[in-house]
Design an enzyme around this catalytic site. Structure first.
Site, PDB file in Angstrom:
ATOM      1  N   LYS A 121       0.811  -1.222   0.000  1.00  0.00           N
ATOM      2  CA  LYS A 121       0.000   0.000   0.000  1.00  0.00           C
ATOM      3  C   LYS A 121       0.842   1.268   0.000  1.00  0.00           C
ATOM      4  CE  LYS A 121      -4.434  -1.496   1.810  1.00  0.00           C
ATOM      5  NZ  LYS A 121      -5.472  -1.285   2.817  1.00  0.00           N
ATOM      6  N   LYS A 205      -5.006 -10.455  -7.414  1.00  0.00           N
ATOM      7  CA  LYS A 205      -6.194 -10.583  -6.569  1.00  0.00           C
ATOM      8  C   LYS A 205      -7.292  -9.627  -7.052  1.00  0.00           C
ATOM      9  CE  LYS A 205      -6.122  -8.598  -2.581  1.00  0.00           C
ATOM     10  NZ  LYS A 205      -5.877  -8.091  -1.228  1.00  0.00           N
ATOM     11  N   LYS A 208     -10.474  -3.695  -4.928  1.00  0.00           N
ATOM     12  CA  LYS A 208     -11.145  -2.429  -5.220  1.00  0.00           C
ATOM     13  C   LYS A 208     -10.171  -1.404  -5.784  1.00  0.00           C
ATOM     14  CE  LYS A 208     -11.685  -2.354  -0.252  1.00  0.00           C
ATOM     15  NZ  LYS A 208     -12.705  -2.546   0.738  1.00  0.00           N
TER      16      LYS A 208
END
Ligand code: TYM
Length: 343
Positions: A121, A205, A208
């Protein structure tokens, strides 16, 4: 010194899980988490909206509030009964933050340095990431242990955070000479779809944050969008294999079989028994029909629920009261163990 194992946790079984209030929910969240919460709801789980985790990256305040309600609407639309499951926003129970601080002082920097999600992230901009993003898994441990949760149903990507939770529980119990105070929580990563992959790339994966909307089925997609995305999903030219082993090295085919199994409540073997030897020209329309049947009523119900925010807020308020009744005594006892004055 004694070589006896520490006292095991003697409290009751308690199931807890949560979903972050950032971005739209997708099929991966549904199959890896939401649907599984509904399946076990007779066990009275604690299911919250992780709005405090959401702000580890910037969220527009108005959007955060709407997304918090949207996740709550998804819980209810997917079939969670607020009388069985305690549904609440994390931020409405201040003890999450209190326990997280204590755990920040229990967890070691070295443990957090190993967390792959922070690396993903923060990317190349570690220095510009919030401190909250770094200690995110410590707040997650507090979410879980505040309720002395023994079982946490999640998707595969949360495994490392659950391992950290176990380490924190054990170190706390040890450091404060409180054997068995916190349980050593079991991650429950089960079912045919604990890692749903992108519809455009079987090695990534479903997420969102993927810029391609075609990579995922959103819970709010209508029937046409769902069917289209499945029709356009990446596959290979071979028919489906006659055995499960034949899916090795075929990530896109495997993903669609996993999704079919999870949506239909069948095992992967049963899906292969039905579709083995058949081409995607047969399998994709069957999957599209199944996905539309299972998913589009959830989106429609979410829209209805979101038209009445006061009703969602009432559910969340009631859930928060029930959650605080469990959490407050646990945090009070924890503070006593740490040596904070009981004034
Ligand atoms: P979040 O919001 O990213 O995801 C919510 C749940 O969905 C699962 N999931 C998936 N499962 C299968 N395939 C996928 N492609 C997929 N993508 C997501 C996740 O594994 C998760 O179960 N940190 C958590 C929220 C959280 C939490 C907690 C969970 C905060 N505190 C305490 C459990 C217990 C998160 O960001 O999940």
């Amino acid at each position: 010194m004694t070589d006896q194992a520490p006292a095991p946790y003697a409290g009751p079984k308690r199931i807890l899980s949560g979903i972050q209030a950032s971005g739209a929910l997708h099929l991966g969240n549904y199959l890896g988490a939401l649907k599984r919460f509904v399946d076990i709801q007779d066990e009275k789980p604690f299911i919250f909206v992780a709005d405090m985790h959401a702000i580890t990256v910037w969220q527009d305040p108005a959007v955060l509030a709407a997304q918090t309600r949207e996740i709550a609407a998804a819980y209810i639309a997917a079939g969670l009964d607020p009388k069985k499951a305690t549904i609440f926003p994390q931020s409405a129970v201040p003890a999450h933050a209190e326990l997280a601080w204590i755990f920040n002082c229990v967890a070691r920097l070295g443990w957090l340095d190993r967390m792959t999600q922070f690396k993903e992230k923060s990317g190349k901009h570690k220095e510009r990431s919030s401190v909250g993003l770094y200690t995110y898994p410590v707040l997650q441990a507090a979410d879980i242990l505040l309720y002395k949760a023994t079982h946490v149903p999640v998707g595969e990507d949360q495994k490392q955070h659950l391992e950290l939770t176990r380490d924190i529980a054990q170190k706390f119990n040890n450091d404060f000479n409180a054997p068995g105070f916190f349980p050593v929580t079991e991650p429950v990563i089960e079912g045919p779809a604990t890692r749903v992959m992108s519809l455009r790339d079987g090695s990534a994966k479903m997420s969102k944050s993927d810029p391609s909307d075609a990579s995922r089925i959103n819970l709010m997609d209508d029937a046409d969008a769902i069917a289209n995305k499945i029709r356009r999903a990446k596959t290979d030219p071979e028919p489906l294999p006659e055995t499960l082993e034949g899916l090795a090295g075929r990530p896109e085919a495997k993903n669609l079989v996993d999704i079919y199994a999870a949506l239909s409540g069948q095992t992967k073997d049963q899906v292969i028994a039905e579709f083995g030897g058949k081409g995607f020209g047969t399998f994709k329309p069957a999957l599209a029909e199944l996905a539309v049947e299972k998913m589009s009523p959830i989106g429609a119900r979410m829209r209805e629920l979101m038209a009445d925010p006061a009703q969602i807020d009432a559910v969340l308020k009631d859930g928060a009261e029930r959650a605080r009744a469990i959490a407050d005594p646990v945090v009070a006892e924890t503070k006593k163990l740490v040596g904070f004055l009981q004034l």
